[in-house]
Enzyme design. Structure first.
Site, PDB file in Angstrom:
ATOM      1  N   TYR A  15       0.808  -1.222   0.000  1.00  0.00           N
ATOM      2  CA  TYR A  15       0.000   0.000   0.000  1.00  0.00           C
ATOM      3  C   TYR A  15       0.842   1.273   0.000  1.00  0.00           C
ATOM      4  O   TYR A  15       0.309   2.365  -0.166  1.00  0.00           O
ATOM      5  CB  TYR A  15      -0.942   0.022   1.208  1.00  0.00           C
ATOM      6  CG  TYR A  15      -1.958  -1.088   1.175  1.00  0.00           C
ATOM      7  CD1 TYR A  15      -2.997  -1.078   0.250  1.00  0.00           C
ATOM      8  CD2 TYR A  15      -1.877  -2.159   2.053  1.00  0.00           C
ATOM      9  CE1 TYR A  15      -3.930  -2.101   0.209  1.00  0.00           C
ATOM     10  CE2 TYR A  15      -2.803  -3.184   2.023  1.00  0.00           C
ATOM     11  CZ  TYR A  15      -3.824  -3.148   1.096  1.00  0.00           C
ATOM     12  OH  TYR A  15      -4.744  -4.163   1.063  1.00  0.00           O
ATOM     13  N   HIS A  20      -4.636   6.092  -1.460  1.00  0.00           N
ATOM     14  CA  HIS A  20      -5.386   5.883  -0.221  1.00  0.00           C
ATOM     15  C   HIS A  20      -4.496   6.057   1.012  1.00  0.00           C
ATOM     16  O   HIS A  20      -4.999   6.271   2.110  1.00  0.00           O
ATOM     17  CB  HIS A  20      -5.998   4.482  -0.247  1.00  0.00           C
ATOM     18  CG  HIS A  20      -7.338   4.366   0.407  1.00  0.00           C
ATOM     19  ND1 HIS A  20      -8.252   5.394   0.490  1.00  0.00           N
ATOM     20  CD2 HIS A  20      -7.935   3.307   1.013  1.00  0.00           C
ATOM     21  CE1 HIS A  20      -9.345   4.976   1.110  1.00  0.00           C
ATOM     22  NE2 HIS A  20      -9.172   3.717   1.443  1.00  0.00           N
ATOM     23  N   PHE A  64      -5.756  -1.174   9.681  1.00  0.00           N
ATOM     24  CA  PHE A  64      -6.342  -1.045   8.354  1.00  0.00           C
ATOM     25  C   PHE A  64      -7.349   0.099   8.374  1.00  0.00           C
ATOM     26  O   PHE A  64      -7.943   0.423   9.397  1.00  0.00           O
ATOM     27  CB  PHE A  64      -6.967  -2.344   7.822  1.00  0.00           C
ATOM     28  CG  PHE A  64      -5.936  -3.313   7.320  1.00  0.00           C
ATOM     29  CD1 PHE A  64      -5.328  -3.118   6.090  1.00  0.00           C
ATOM     30  CD2 PHE A  64      -5.551  -4.395   8.083  1.00  0.00           C
ATOM     31  CE1 PHE A  64      -4.362  -3.995   5.627  1.00  0.00           C
ATOM     32  CE2 PHE A  64      -4.590  -5.281   7.630  1.00  0.00           C
ATOM     33  CZ  PHE A  64      -3.995  -5.077   6.397  1.00  0.00           C
ATOM     34  N   ASN A  66     -10.374   0.766   7.372  1.00  0.00           N
ATOM     35  CA  ASN A  66     -11.787   0.689   7.746  1.00  0.00           C
ATOM     36  C   ASN A  66     -12.018   0.485   9.239  1.00  0.00           C
ATOM     37  O   ASN A  66     -13.158   0.514   9.690  1.00  0.00           O
ATOM     38  CB  ASN A  66     -12.477  -0.420   6.956  1.00  0.00           C
ATOM     39  CG  ASN A  66     -12.442  -0.156   5.468  1.00  0.00           C
ATOM     40  OD1 ASN A  66     -12.073   0.925   5.016  1.00  0.00           O
ATOM     41  ND2 ASN A  66     -12.812  -1.146   4.691  1.00  0.00           N
ATOM     42  N   ASP A  91      -7.437  10.976   2.457  1.00  0.00           N
ATOM     43  CA  ASP A  91      -7.552  11.188   1.016  1.00  0.00           C
ATOM     44  C   ASP A  91      -8.992  11.565   0.673  1.00  0.00           C
ATOM     45  O   ASP A  91      -9.920  11.171   1.370  1.00  0.00           O
ATOM     46  CB  ASP A  91      -7.140   9.929   0.244  1.00  0.00           C
ATOM     47  CG  ASP A  91      -7.969   8.708   0.614  1.00  0.00           C
ATOM     48  OD1 ASP A  91      -7.896   8.275   1.776  1.00  0.00           O
ATOM     49  OD2 ASP A  91      -8.694   8.189  -0.251  1.00  0.00           O
ATOM     50  N   ASN A 112     -14.651   4.980   4.338  1.00  0.00           N
ATOM     51  CA  ASN A 112     -14.893   4.017   5.408  1.00  0.00           C
ATOM     52  C   ASN A 112     -14.044   4.259   6.657  1.00  0.00           C
ATOM     53  O   ASN A 112     -14.464   3.935   7.764  1.00  0.00           O
ATOM     54  CB  ASN A 112     -14.704   2.589   4.897  1.00  0.00           C
ATOM     55  CG  ASN A 112     -15.813   2.190   3.946  1.00  0.00           C
ATOM     56  OD1 ASN A 112     -16.958   2.608   4.097  1.00  0.00           O
ATOM     57  ND2 ASN A 112     -15.482   1.397   2.950  1.00  0.00           N
TER      58      ASN A 112
END
Length: 187
Positions: A15, A20, A64, A66, A91, A112
């Site tokens: 990532y 994101h 993470f 979410n 973001d 989320n």
């Protein structure tokens, strides 16, 4: 005064550099700008830095995206920081690339990470710095877009935008949200 500055992102090398994860990139830049560093602690990587008379707890959640609310709630409680002194760096697809918008509250706008934070804090009244990543993707391509990396032409502009984001965060802590919004939101 003490502040919790949280950059949202996903953990894992796959990532790094994605749109994101711009929240992680911004807080990395902030911490580097004052010579600080992160250590792994409960619910994420933490840096403790000082900007003039302000103590900043800078968080990169390891939960993470979410589930970011777990980390945010934990560190607010652990450090006894009021929600008014929380700033989330996130973001935003609705803003053109490189646009920075400081907001004192608002909806999750379909994000989320913000949704989870609002659920666990039981409020949407927390500040956020929205970093525009644009929305140049075909219908149905949102996930690939946000998990995609910035193209070279955007990466060239990144240092200047990260400097501006760092200025905004420091001003948020030193001058307050209203003055900071007035100074930076129209640039």
């Amino acid at each position: 005064m003490k502040y919790l500055i949280t950059g949202l992102g996903n953990i894992g090398s796959e990532y790094w550099g994605t749109r994101h994860n711009i929240g992680f990139r911004v807080v990395n830049h902030l911490v580097e700008s004052v010579g600080g560093n992160f250590t792994e602690e409960r619910y994420g990587a933490i840096a403790r830095i000082r900007v003039k008379n302000c103590d900043l707890i800078v968080l990169k959640p390891n939960t993470f995206m979410n589930l970011s609310g777990n980390a945010v709630r934990y560190w607010l409680q652990k450090e006894n920081i009021p929600v008014e002194n929380l700033l989330i760096v996130v973001d935003d697809l609705a803003l053109p690339f490189g646009t920075l918008r400081l907001k004192p509250k608002g909806s999750d706008a379909g994000h989320n990470g913000l949704k989870n934070i609002a659920q666990l804090l039981n409020t949407q009244e927390y500040s956020r710095l929205r970093f525009g990543i644009g929305s140049d993707f075909p219908r149905g391509g949102q996930i690939d877009y946000v998990l995609g990396k910035f193209p070279p032409e955007e990466l060239q502009l990144m240092p200047e935008i990260l400097d501006r984001a760092t200025e905004i965060i420091k001003s948020f802590c030193l001058a307050g949200i209203q003055i900071t919004m007035n100074q930076f939101n129209n640039k």
